[in-house]
Design an enzyme around this catalytic site. Structure first.
Site, PDB file in Angstrom:
ATOM      1  N   ASP A  72      41.128  61.955  34.446  1.00  0.00           N
ATOM      2  CA  ASP A  72      40.982  62.879  35.562  1.00  0.00           C
ATOM      3  C   ASP A  72      42.348  63.459  35.909  1.00  0.00           C
ATOM      4  OD1 ASP A  72      42.268  61.212  37.404  1.00  0.00           O
ATOM      5  OD2 ASP A  72      40.633  61.257  38.859  1.00  0.00           O
ATOM      6  N   CYS A 126      37.741  31.925  35.764  1.00  0.00           N
ATOM      7  CA  CYS A 126      38.455  33.074  35.182  1.00  0.00           C
ATOM      8  C   CYS A 126      39.782  32.626  34.560  1.00  0.00           C
ATOM      9  CB  CYS A 126      38.640  34.187  36.215  1.00  0.00           C
ATOM     10  SG  CYS A 126      40.207  34.198  37.082  1.00  0.00           S
ATOM     11  N   ASP A 179      34.248  54.363  39.934  1.00  0.00           N
ATOM     12  CA  ASP A 179      35.552  53.741  39.716  1.00  0.00           C
ATOM     13  C   ASP A 179      36.087  53.270  41.052  1.00  0.00           C
ATOM     14  OD1 ASP A 179      37.758  55.840  40.726  1.00  0.00           O
ATOM     15  OD2 ASP A 179      36.126  56.947  39.784  1.00  0.00           O
ATOM     16  N   HIS A 191      42.011  38.689  39.289  1.00  0.00           N
ATOM     17  CA  HIS A 191      40.941  37.716  39.559  1.00  0.00           C
ATOM     18  C   HIS A 191      39.828  38.395  40.385  1.00  0.00           C
ATOM     19  CE1 HIS A 191      38.891  34.401  41.699  1.00  0.00           C
ATOM     20  NE2 HIS A 191      39.119  35.150  42.765  1.00  0.00           N
ATOM     21  N   CYS A 196      37.099  28.378  39.944  1.00  0.00           N
ATOM     22  CA  CYS A 196      36.949  29.691  39.307  1.00  0.00           C
ATOM     23  C   CYS A 196      37.212  29.590  37.815  1.00  0.00           C
ATOM     24  CB  CYS A 196      37.902  30.711  39.948  1.00  0.00           C
ATOM     25  SG  CYS A 196      37.724  32.319  39.160  1.00  0.00           S
TER      26      CYS A 196
END
Ligand SMILES: [Zn+2]
Length: 409
Positions: free
Chosen positions: A96, A367, A257, A392, A365
């Site tokens: 963009d 992740c 987004d 995260h 978590c």
């Protein structure tokens, strides 16, 4: 229900994978960006479906440099977006113009040719037409009228005229074009979408709603939906309200987004570590020699630099030891409170710190960031930790979206 895709707007968001959290040092041979890791490299599973890169971020504007160094910019164009970002081809890429960066100008500062050149040279899969943001939005109490209305209409006309030229010039280009719809109320947004569909657009980005309330976005989408052709897909540009995405998707939104999860981790002071349950507030542990507030306090003689550095180190050692299970929570809180007393003259945040140390959410978590750096993810302390906390949050936001999508399929 088709998948709703999440694009992450990149603004040079990467971390040094060799950063040592105990000594707080970087690998001295590291080349910035080239040796660093983006979120799609750091995690073992995707945290977004694609990235969005603005021309203004890469190229700068009006003589002002973008976020890229000259060498990085040259390499970006030489290698193309996929190689530069080390991004697998399974990801989509959206270009963009970065309309926020020239929103104060009378007209957009780029030409269609420049934009097309940016998209094709970089190898984007999707390209958004050159647009000019409208900031006004009518509410029942505040109508847009007079000069402001004239300005709104002028900007809408510019955006639509540019969209028409952009689409005509796109015939031989290799990316999917998006027209941008701007408006100042639901009716004018619908008018924009109608005009873009008439030009031949199948993909339309709804712009200028980054700061709008959920019900306002919803009202725009409902109006647009009345004239939306069955094949028209909508992209929501820069949306903060991730918990409404599924609802938005029932009105033709197939992608959006947002930098919101990252920015919450990076910049926010409150509830900036997200989980699938409740959100937590990170533990403030500012650097005496790098944090602006701390530096000012030292400069004004309000705090003693040596004493502050000793307390800072004591706190850092204490949280590391706590994560290893070698000291008690009461001990860490004692150090954190002593340190907080010298830099925070407002209400103490020790209860919020107690909460996160009690629940230890980073331990639950899965992740890659939390598994890798442990308690450091909940320390509010410089970019190495804060950006990882943002990553995260991206992981959590994407997981939430996938779970919700699964539920409605
Ligand atoms: Zn995590």
């Amino acid at each position: 229900m088709s998948k709703v895709k999440f694009f992450f707007p990149d603004s040079h968001d990467f971390v040094d994978p060799t950063f040592d959290f105990e000594t707080e040092t970087n690998n001295e041979h590291r080349v910035i960006q080239r040796d660093d890791k983006y979120a799609h490299e750091l995690f073992s599973k995707p945290v977004y479906d694609g990235i969005l890169v603005s021309k203004a971020v890469v190229d700068g504007l009006n003589g002002v440099k973008g976020r890229y160094s000259v060498a990085q910019r040259q390499r970006f164009f030489r290698e193309g977006i996929y190689k530069f970002f080390r991004l697998p081809k399974s990801y989509e890429t959206m270009g963009d113009c970065g309309a926020f960066s020239y929103s104060d100008e009378y007209e957009p500062l780029y030409t269609i040719d420049e934009v097309n050149e940016f998209y094709t040279n970089s190898g984007f899969t999707h390209g958004i037409s050159l647009d000019h943001i409208i900031f006004d939005f009518e509410t029942p109490k505040k109508k847009v009228s007079g000069e402001r209305l004239i300005e709104c209409k002028r900007r809408q006309d510019i955006t639509l005229t540019l969209a028409e030229t952009f689409l005509k010039s796109n015939k031989d280009l290799n990316f999917t074009p998006y027209g941008v719809a701007h408006g100042w109320n639901p009716e004018s947004y619908a008018e924009s979408v109608k005009a873009l569909q008439k030009m031949g657009y199948k993909r339309i980005a709804i712009g200028g709603m980054a700061y709008s309330r959920s019900h306002e976005i919803l009202s725009v989408l409902k109006h647009v939906n009345e004239i939306r052709q069955p094949g028209t897909q909508l992209h929501l540009l820069g949306i903060n309200r991730l918990n409404h995405i599924i609802e938005f998707s029932t009105f033709g939104v197939t992608s959006f987004d947002s930098t919101s999860p990252l920015m919450k981790g990076l910049k926010d002071d409150k509830l900036n570590y997200h989980t699938h349950g409740e959100d937590y507030t990170s533990i403030g542990l500012p650097q005496v020699d790098a944090n602006n507030t701390m530096r000012n306090l030292v400069k004004k003689g309000i705090i003693d630099q040596n004493k502050a550095i000793d307390l800072e180190r004591e706190c850092l050692n204490a949280v590391i030891a706590f994560d290893k299970g070698t000291i008690s929570k009461a001990n860490v809180l004692n150090s954190l409170l002593k340190y907080e007393n010298i830099y925070n003259s407002k209400a103490s945040r020790i209860e919020l710190m107690d909460k996160v140390l009690t629940d230890k959410p980073w331990k639950n978590c899965p992740c890659d960031v939390c598994q890798d750096i442990g308690i450091h993810v909940v320390l509010k302390r410089a970019a190495a930790r804060n950006r990882r906390r943002g990553f995260h949050n991206l992981y959590i936001a994407y997981e939430k979206l996938q779970r919700e999508l699964k539920q409605i399929q």
